[in-house]
Design a protein around this motif. Structure first.
Motif, PDB file in Angstrom:
ATOM      1  N   GLU A  31       0.850  -1.180   0.000  1.00 63.38           N
ATOM      2  CA  GLU A  31       0.000   0.000   0.000  1.00 63.38           C
ATOM      3  C   GLU A  31       0.881   1.223   0.000  1.00 63.38           C
ATOM      4  N   GLU A  32       0.825   2.008  -1.058  1.00 62.66           N
ATOM      5  CA  GLU A  32       1.638   3.208  -1.060  1.00 62.66           C
ATOM      6  C   GLU A  32       0.865   4.322  -0.399  1.00 62.66           C
ATOM      7  N   LYS A  33       1.448   4.926   0.642  1.00 61.67           N
ATOM      8  CA  LYS A  33       0.763   6.007   1.346  1.00 61.67           C
ATOM      9  C   LYS A  33       0.862   7.268   0.508  1.00 61.67           C
ATOM     10  N   LYS A  34      -0.205   7.977   0.422  1.00 58.17           N
ATOM     11  CA  LYS A  34      -0.181   9.244  -0.298  1.00 58.17           C
ATOM     12  C   LYS A  34       0.362  10.326   0.641  1.00 58.17           C
ATOM     13  N   THR A  35       1.118  11.252   0.069  1.00 54.13           N
ATOM     14  CA  THR A  35       1.655  12.333   0.885  1.00 54.13           C
ATOM     15  C   THR A  35       0.821  13.587   0.700  1.00 54.13           C
ATOM     16  N   LEU A  36       0.432  14.209   1.789  1.00 46.20           N
ATOM     17  CA  LEU A  36      -0.234  15.503   1.712  1.00 46.20           C
ATOM     18  C   LEU A  36       0.801  16.590   1.962  1.00 46.20           C
ATOM     19  N   VAL A  37       0.796  17.604   1.118  1.00 45.85           N
ATOM     20  CA  VAL A  37       1.743  18.707   1.279  1.00 45.85           C
ATOM     21  C   VAL A  37       1.029  19.874   1.946  1.00 45.85           C
ATOM     22  N   MET A  38       1.575  20.271   3.081  1.00 43.48           N
ATOM     23  CA  MET A  38       0.992  21.378   3.857  1.00 43.48           C
ATOM     24  C   MET A  38       1.861  22.609   3.676  1.00 43.48           C
ATOM     25  N   ALA A  39       1.211  23.752   3.455  1.00 40.33           N
ATOM     26  CA  ALA A  39       1.937  25.017   3.379  1.00 40.33           C
ATOM     27  C   ALA A  39       1.795  25.754   4.702  1.00 40.33           C
ATOM     28  N   THR A  40       2.899  26.329   5.154  1.00 35.63           N
ATOM     29  CA  THR A  40       2.845  27.156   6.348  1.00 35.63           C
ATOM     30  C   THR A  40       3.916  28.236   6.264  1.00 35.63           C
ATOM     31  N   ILE A  58       2.180  23.880  17.092  1.00 34.83           N
ATOM     32  CA  ILE A  58       0.804  23.380  17.190  1.00 34.83           C
ATOM     33  C   ILE A  58       0.292  22.887  15.839  1.00 34.83           C
ATOM     34  N   ASP A  59       0.444  23.719  14.794  1.00 34.38           N
ATOM     35  CA  ASP A  59      -0.106  23.327  13.489  1.00 34.38           C
ATOM     36  C   ASP A  59       0.590  22.089  12.919  1.00 34.38           C
ATOM     37  N   ALA A  60       1.905  21.989  13.140  1.00 39.76           N
ATOM     38  CA  ALA A  60       2.646  20.824  12.647  1.00 39.76           C
ATOM     39  C   ALA A  60       2.109  19.562  13.323  1.00 39.76           C
ATOM     40  N   GLU A  61       1.838  19.661  14.628  1.00 39.63           N
ATOM     41  CA  GLU A  61       1.354  18.469  15.352  1.00 39.63           C
ATOM     42  C   GLU A  61      -0.111  18.151  15.046  1.00 39.63           C
ATOM     43  N   VAL A  62      -0.916  19.206  14.891  1.00 39.01           N
ATOM     44  CA  VAL A  62      -2.327  18.977  14.530  1.00 39.01           C
ATOM     45  C   VAL A  62      -2.384  18.307  13.151  1.00 39.01           C
ATOM     46  N   ALA A  63      -1.587  18.821  12.218  1.00 34.49           N
ATOM     47  CA  ALA A  63      -1.574  18.263  10.857  1.00 34.49           C
ATOM     48  C   ALA A  63      -1.093  16.816  10.882  1.00 34.49           C
ATOM     49  N   GLN A  64      -0.077  16.544  11.701  1.00 36.77           N
ATOM     50  CA  GLN A  64       0.438  15.167  11.798  1.00 36.77           C
ATOM     51  C   GLN A  64      -0.635  14.235  12.358  1.00 36.77           C
ATOM     52  N   ALA A  97      -1.947  25.260   6.892  1.00 39.08           N
ATOM     53  CA  ALA A  97      -2.187  25.371   8.327  1.00 39.08           C
ATOM     54  C   ALA A  97      -1.149  26.336   8.859  1.00 39.08           C
ATOM     55  N   ALA A  98      -1.621  27.516   9.265  1.00 34.26           N
ATOM     56  CA  ALA A  98      -0.672  28.588   9.571  1.00 34.26           C
ATOM     57  C   ALA A  98      -1.291  29.575  10.551  1.00 34.26           C
ATOM     58  N   GLY A  99      -1.961  29.063  11.552  1.00 37.14           N
ATOM     59  CA  GLY A  99      -2.661  29.975  12.465  1.00 37.14           C
ATOM     60  C   GLY A  99      -3.529  30.906  11.640  1.00 37.14           C
ATOM     61  N   MET A 100      -4.128  30.335  10.610  1.00 40.64           N
ATOM     62  CA  MET A 100      -4.824  31.184   9.628  1.00 40.64           C
ATOM     63  C   MET A 100      -6.249  31.496  10.068  1.00 40.64           C
TER      64      MET A 100
END
Ligand code: GLN
Length: 257
Positions: A31-40, A58-64, A97-100
């Motif tokens: 199973e190849e995991k798909k990667t989500l790219v997050m901008a911050t 916080i955002d890095a951990e919430v996203a993880q 995810a950037a405290g937006m």
């Protein structure tokens, strides 16, 4: 001959090894995991900042936590704050995810998930400043430092600069705006309260005013075209809020006062 037999045995073994390697390297992981790219924009402690060359907060951990729940790998990219929404719209990033802050203007450009945190636009001044309330910012001639493209920038531009009640200086980073305040190039900085606390702690002679500029909701931004991901993230967020994960992450970085 003994030698010849040995040689054949060795060659056969070698051939087997080669076959195995070839076979193994062609094998695809089940199973190849798909990667989500997050901008911050990792200039926004404690929501996102660099620890060495790693983006934490916080955002890095919430996203993880969201990606773990949904079975995605996560890749975080650091870019200027006002490039995040254009990058999501252009398909360069899966989400931001950037405290937006959720604003009606941004909602025309991207979809926002449910909110996972609250922000406050705070006002930082030098200790002993004659700017004592939010109203003092528009008393005339005040120079306000902001981070470019943030809600602090937008509010001060609309409420103060556009009405000729003061001027707004825009900086790439909140920390640069605070440096300009320390050196007297601006009279006040309008910025989110949590980074404000970090910046005031790291610089002597500054204070946060009791009155704030605005209270806002932080959320994750997703392309308007990607309702599937929006729904997935909202589903994960709901569970992570219900089981206390989000609260724990926030309290790890913002200890209760
Ligand atoms: N909350 C502010 C905004 O959305 C600032 C966010 C940031 O600088 N990362 O504009």
């Amino acid at each position: 001959m003994k030698m010849a037999k040995k040689l054949i045995a060795i060659l056969l073994a070698a051939a087997l090894v080669v076959v195995c390697f070839a076979g193994c390297s062609n094998a695809k992981p089940q199973e190849e995991k798909k990667t989500l790219v997050m901008a911050t924009n990792a200039e926004f402690p404690p929501y996102e900042y660099f620890e060495g060359d790693k983006i934490v907060g916080i955002d890095a951990e919430v996203a993880q936590a969201i990606c773990d729940k949904l079975g995605y790998d996560l890749k975080i990219e650091h870019i200027e704050f006002d490039s995040i929404i254009p990058g999501i719209k252009g398909g360069k990033f899966d989400f931001g995810a950037a405290g937006m802050t959720v604003t009606p203007e941004r909602e025309k450009e991207v979809s926002f998930t449910d909110s996972y945190a609250t922000g406050i636009q705070s006002i930082i001044v030098k200790e002993g400043s004659d700017i004592k309330t939010a109203d003092d910012l528009s008393k005339g001639g005040v120079k306000i430092g902001v981070q470019k493209g943030t809600t602090g920038d937008l509010y001060c531009t609309w409420d103060i600069e556009d009405k000729n009640l003061g001027t707004v200086e825009r900086f790439a980073k909140g920390a640069d705006a605070v440096m300009a305040l320390t050196s007297g190039k601006v009279d006040a900085v309008v910025i989110d309260n949590e980074p404000a606390k970090v910046f005031v702690k790291n610089n002597e002679g500054l204070q946060i005013l009791e009155t704030s500029y605005a209270v806002e909701d932080y959320a994750i931004a997703v392309s308007k075209e990607n309702t599937e991901l929006l729904n997935e993230i909202n589903g994960a967020l709901k569970e992570l809020i219900a089981d206390g994960t989000i609260k724990n992450i926030i309290e790890k970085y913002i200890p209760a006062e």
